[in-house]
Design a protein around this motif. Structure first.
Motif, PDB file in Angstrom:
ATOM      1  N   ASP A 518       0.865  -1.189   0.000  1.00  0.00           N
ATOM      2  CA  ASP A 518       0.000   0.000   0.000  1.00  0.00           C
ATOM      3  C   ASP A 518       0.897   1.232   0.000  1.00  0.00           C
ATOM      4  O   ASP A 518       1.867   1.308   0.770  1.00  0.00           O
ATOM      5  CB  ASP A 518      -0.912  -0.008   1.235  1.00  0.00           C
ATOM      6  CG  ASP A 518      -2.080   0.963   1.091  1.00  0.00           C
ATOM      7  OD1 ASP A 518      -1.926   1.991   0.390  1.00  0.00           O
ATOM      8  OD2 ASP A 518      -3.148   0.686   1.674  1.00  0.00           O
ATOM      9  N   ASP A 519       0.566   2.190  -0.885  1.00  0.00           N
ATOM     10  CA  ASP A 519       1.405   3.390  -0.939  1.00  0.00           C
ATOM     11  C   ASP A 519       1.092   4.361   0.208  1.00  0.00           C
ATOM     12  O   ASP A 519       1.857   5.290   0.463  1.00  0.00           O
ATOM     13  CB  ASP A 519       1.222   4.094  -2.286  1.00  0.00           C
ATOM     14  CG  ASP A 519      -0.192   4.603  -2.479  1.00  0.00           C
ATOM     15  OD1 ASP A 519      -0.353   5.727  -2.977  1.00  0.00           O
ATOM     16  OD2 ASP A 519      -1.146   3.860  -2.159  1.00  0.00           O
ATOM     17  N   ASN A 520      -0.031   4.161   0.905  1.00  0.00           N
ATOM     18  CA  ASN A 520      -0.346   4.955   2.098  1.00  0.00           C
ATOM     19  C   ASN A 520       0.406   4.321   3.268  1.00  0.00           C
ATOM     20  O   ASN A 520       0.013   3.267   3.780  1.00  0.00           O
ATOM     21  CB  ASN A 520      -1.857   4.961   2.332  1.00  0.00           C
ATOM     22  CG  ASN A 520      -2.258   5.908   3.449  1.00  0.00           C
ATOM     23  OD1 ASN A 520      -1.583   5.997   4.498  1.00  0.00           O
ATOM     24  ND2 ASN A 520      -3.373   6.596   3.253  1.00  0.00           N
ATOM     25  N   ASP A 522       0.847   5.070   6.452  1.00  0.00           N
ATOM     26  CA  ASP A 522       0.141   4.895   7.722  1.00  0.00           C
ATOM     27  C   ASP A 522      -0.831   3.718   7.649  1.00  0.00           C
ATOM     28  O   ASP A 522      -0.924   2.903   8.576  1.00  0.00           O
ATOM     29  CB  ASP A 522      -0.617   6.180   8.082  1.00  0.00           C
ATOM     30  CG  ASP A 522       0.338   7.312   8.468  1.00  0.00           C
ATOM     31  OD1 ASP A 522       1.495   6.998   8.841  1.00  0.00           O
ATOM     32  OD2 ASP A 522      -0.073   8.482   8.378  1.00  0.00           O
ATOM     33  N   ALA A 523      -1.585   3.639   6.531  1.00  0.00           N
ATOM     34  CA  ALA A 523      -2.548   2.544   6.378  1.00  0.00           C
ATOM     35  C   ALA A 523      -1.826   1.207   6.319  1.00  0.00           C
ATOM     36  O   ALA A 523      -2.262   0.221   6.936  1.00  0.00           O
ATOM     37  CB  ALA A 523      -3.387   2.757   5.122  1.00  0.00           C
ATOM     38  N   TYR A 542       5.677  -0.401  -0.136  1.00  0.00           N
ATOM     39  CA  TYR A 542       4.826   0.753  -0.395  1.00  0.00           C
ATOM     40  C   TYR A 542       4.678   1.087  -1.889  1.00  0.00           C
ATOM     41  O   TYR A 542       4.192   2.163  -2.234  1.00  0.00           O
ATOM     42  CB  TYR A 542       5.378   1.975   0.358  1.00  0.00           C
ATOM     43  CG  TYR A 542       5.594   1.685   1.829  1.00  0.00           C
ATOM     44  CD1 TYR A 542       4.510   1.567   2.700  1.00  0.00           C
ATOM     45  CD2 TYR A 542       6.888   1.511   2.336  1.00  0.00           C
ATOM     46  CE1 TYR A 542       4.709   1.287   4.044  1.00  0.00           C
ATOM     47  CE2 TYR A 542       7.095   1.225   3.674  1.00  0.00           C
ATOM     48  CZ  TYR A 542       6.004   1.107   4.532  1.00  0.00           C
ATOM     49  OH  TYR A 542       6.193   0.817   5.858  1.00  0.00           O
ATOM     50  N   ASP A 562      -3.158  -3.037  -2.466  1.00  0.00           N
ATOM     51  CA  ASP A 562      -3.921  -1.843  -2.820  1.00  0.00           C
ATOM     52  C   ASP A 562      -3.898  -1.686  -4.341  1.00  0.00           C
ATOM     53  O   ASP A 562      -2.913  -2.045  -4.997  1.00  0.00           O
ATOM     54  CB  ASP A 562      -3.291  -0.620  -2.141  1.00  0.00           C
ATOM     55  CG  ASP A 562      -4.054   0.655  -2.447  1.00  0.00           C
ATOM     56  OD1 ASP A 562      -5.278   0.548  -2.705  1.00  0.00           O
ATOM     57  OD2 ASP A 562      -3.443   1.738  -2.447  1.00  0.00           O
ATOM     58  N   THR A 592      -9.042  -1.682  -1.388  1.00  0.00           N
ATOM     59  CA  THR A 592      -9.114  -0.473  -2.204  1.00  0.00           C
ATOM     60  C   THR A 592     -10.304   0.383  -1.799  1.00  0.00           C
ATOM     61  O   THR A 592     -11.215  -0.079  -1.093  1.00  0.00           O
ATOM     62  CB  THR A 592      -9.244  -0.865  -3.692  1.00  0.00           C
ATOM     63  OG1 THR A 592      -9.366   0.311  -4.475  1.00  0.00           O
ATOM     64  CG2 THR A 592     -10.443  -1.748  -3.928  1.00  0.00           C
ATOM     65  N   LYS A 614     -12.037  -0.191   1.628  1.00  0.00           N
ATOM     66  CA  LYS A 614     -11.554   0.439   2.856  1.00  0.00           C
ATOM     67  C   LYS A 614     -12.693   1.193   3.539  1.00  0.00           C
ATOM     68  O   LYS A 614     -13.537   1.785   2.855  1.00  0.00           O
ATOM     69  CB  LYS A 614     -10.410   1.393   2.538  1.00  0.00           C
ATOM     70  CG  LYS A 614      -9.177   0.714   1.939  1.00  0.00           C
ATOM     71  CD  LYS A 614      -8.111   1.749   1.591  1.00  0.00           C
ATOM     72  CE  LYS A 614      -6.868   1.095   1.005  1.00  0.00           C
ATOM     73  NZ  LYS A 614      -5.816   2.052   0.636  1.00  0.00           N
TER      74      LYS A 614
END
Length: 641
Positions: A518-520, A522-523, A542, A562, A592, A614
């Motif tokens: 996931d590129d987020n 924190d998530a 990421y 993601d 997603t 999400k």
């Protein structure tokens, strides 16, 4: 000859007249030089009738005058037109009279020639018209026979010692010519003993058609042949025709096959009714006996419970029987509709196993289950698909001797999804393999106890075809087992939607190796922390490119991916994962913010097993992570899940 010449065109008559006149004058001049005769001019009279016939009376009169002048010039005194002697005058007078008569005769001959010419022209015209009529009649005859599309022959007899020994092909239309391997021109004139359509019996043709060549009459009969197209039937209608035989050979193979099919259907119907009566009497007998037992006084509680179980079991058997009959009726009327939903293929397998469990355990079979290597969800009618698969398992159990082996396997690739049921039972003979899906057909009709109504496989085939798939069967032969396979199009595969969240007791989860992409940041880190608290081994990256690099040296069981990644998208990463042999069977879960139906279709096409939007429900995520892999039933246990 003169009449024929008179009919020539003007140009030809002119050339002939000039040539003949020149010849006569030349002959006359030669005689004059030789004998100096005064009467040689009389030769001119020889051409008077001819000139008159060729060019009319004026030409004859002109030639007569020329002859008189020529004769006068050669009489005494020579070179003068004045004829002084009485004898010469008499000769000239006689020449004039005879010449006039010849001109008149030539004129009459010309009239006769014209009438003869007109008569001959009329005769030729009539002959040409008659020939044209004959040609047109033959053409209409050929067109009519060829357009009929039915083989037509004319045969003439070959007589030896007063007996018809052979028949000769005299005529055949286009439809008849197609029955031969040779052109029609080659066939015509040959004997039926040496040249005939493939599979035809010359003795039969001679026996039935020869009498019609000897005497007037007609006949009709059927001929069975074994040709390149298999068994064929022809209905022959033949009649006498002036010492020859005309015959129509109508191909009645479709009619004969339809009659045979009707006869076979009637036979199967009788067998079906007999089997139906047998199948209905089986549960009715214990039901009636239980009813009599329940009427007895002093019935114990244990005996009452036994009676209730028998009633439930036998009534359930009758209900299944009636359900099959009703399903067949609905499919025949086009009234059966599927209730499709997204269903896990493993759940369908489990339900089918439950359907077949009693007979499998009752005959002590070894049941091996090989589910798909990774979670697989499809859009299908869950009840009907489980019904078909359960029917295949039940049939395998029925037709496998006690203690046999049955294997249920599922696999999926880019082309199709296949569910197969294989056994080591009685097998199916090759000549019966193509008929087992027909209505009222039984795999083993000699064993009514196991045979059933003969509608199960036909019903199963129709239900699978309603799903857009196909049901196939194969067998190595008698007593060598059989395999039935359900083939579903790969398009029916979908990514599973999350199940409704529900409260579940805490259970110990199996430890999994998981990759989070996931590129987020924190998530990704938060999800990693949750999974590690559950006891899983987690790696986190990421970007899509990092995920591909990690997979070169890390083998996760589950990938949480993601979709909206920078650079290489989640869809592209998923496709790379499925295309790589080392990772093609991992459980692939999409996480997603996109949750529309078209988004789920995209993830399904890319190979995702689950699609979550999400924020992710932890309970649902745990269920997806815990999806069981392929298992094989251990020895001695009834089944594997």
């Amino acid at each position: 000859m003169i009449v024929r010449i008179a009919q020539y065109p003007l140009k030809e008559r002119l050339l002939f007249g000039i040539a003949s006149s020149g010849a006569i004058l030349l002959a006359q001049q030669v005689l004059t030089w030789l004998v100096h005769g005064r009467l040689t001019f009389l030769l001119i009279s020889a051409s008077l009738p001819l000139m008159t016939v060729l060019f009319g009376a004026w030409s004859g009169a002109l030639l007569l005058a020329i002859g008189l002048a020529y004769g006068a010039l050669w009489m005494q005194p020579v070179g003068s037109l004045a004829v002084q002697t009485g004898d010469d005058r008499a000769v000239l007078l006689a020449y004039a009279v005879v010449g006039a008569f010849l001109v008149a005769a030539g004129q009459q001959l010309a009239k006769v020639a014209r009438r003869a010419g007109r008569a001959e022209a009329a005769s030729q015209d009539a002959a040409e018209r008659l020939l044209q009529v004959e040609r047109e009649a033959r053409h209409r005859f050929d067109v009519a026979l060829n357009s009929a599309g039915v083989p037509f022959f004319i045969l003439t007899p070959i007589v030896r010692d007063g007996v018809v020994a052979e028949l000769r092909w005299e005529y055949l239309n286009e439809a008849a010519a197609r029955l031969f391997d040779q052109p029609a021109a080659v066939v015509i004139g040959t004997s039926t003993s040496y040249v005939r359509p493939m599979g035809w019996d010359s003795d039969v043709l001679l026996e039935r058609l020869a009498p019609l060549a000897e005497r007037a009459g007609r006949d009709a009969f059927d001929v069975r042949i074994q040709g390149d197209l298999g068994e064929q039937w022809f209905h022959v209608v033949a009649a006498s025709l002036g010492g020859a035989v005309v015959a129509w050979f109508g191909d009645v193979t479709p009619r004969v096959r339809a009659e045979q099919a009707l006869s076979e259907a009637d036979r199967r119907k009788d067998e079906f009714l007999a089997t139906l009566a047998h199948e209905l009497r089986n549960p009715l007998a214990p039901i009636r006996q239980v009813a009599e037992i329940l009427e007895q006084p002093r019935l114990t509680e244990e005996r009452t419970q036994w009676c209730v179980k028998v009633l439930r079991r036998q009534s359930a058997a009758m209900a299944l029987l009636l359900d099959d009959l009703l399903d067949v009726s609905r499919i025949t009327r086009g009234a059966l509709t599927l209730r499709k939903e997204v269903v896990a293929l493993r759940e369908v397998i489990d339900e089918a196993i439950e359907i077949a469990r009693p007979i499998v355990e009752g005959k002590a079979h070894e049941l091996v289950v090989r589910p798909p290597a990774r979670p697989l969800h499809i859009e299908a009618d869950r009840l009907r698909l489980a019904q078909v698969l359960g029917n295949l398992l039940t049939n395998a159990a029925k037709y496998t001797p006690p203690g046999g082996r049955i294997e249920l396997a599922a696999r999926a690739d880019d082309a199709e999804i296949v569910l197969s049921v294989e056994d080591n039972g009685i097998g199916i003979e090759p000549d019966k393999l193509s008929a087992i899906f027909s209505m009222f057909s039984q795999i083993n009709p000699d064993h009514h106890r196991d045979g059933g109504l003969g509608i199960g496989l036909a019903l199963s085939k129709s239900l699978i075809e309603l799903h857009g798939g196909r049901l196939t069967a194969s067998s190595a032969g008698k007593n060598r087992g059989s395999c039935f396979s359900i083939h579903l199009a790969a398009e029916c595969r979908v990514a599973a939607a999350p199940a409704p969240a529900r409260d579940t007791p805490a259970v110990a989860l199996a430890k999994r190796c998981i990759l989070v992409v996931d590129d987020n940041i924190d998530a990704a880190d938060a999800l990693t922390a949750v999974l590690e608290l559950e006891g899983h081994e987690v790696r986190t990256v990421y970007s899509g490119e990092e995920a591909i690099d990690v997979l070169n040296h890390y083998s996760p069981e589950v990938v949480l991916l993601d979709l909206g990644l920078p650079g290489m998208s989640g869809i592209d990463v998923a496709r790379r994962i499925r295309a790589t042999p080392a990772t093609k069977d991992v459980t692939l879960i999409a996480i997603t913010g996109w949750g529309q139906p078209q988004d789920r279709e995209r993830t399904a096409e890319a190979g995702f097993d689950f699609h979550f939007t999400k924020p992710v429900d932890v309970v649902q995520l745990n269920e997806a992570i815990e999806w069981p892999g392929p298992t094989v039933r251990p020895e001695g246990t009834p089944e594997a899940h």
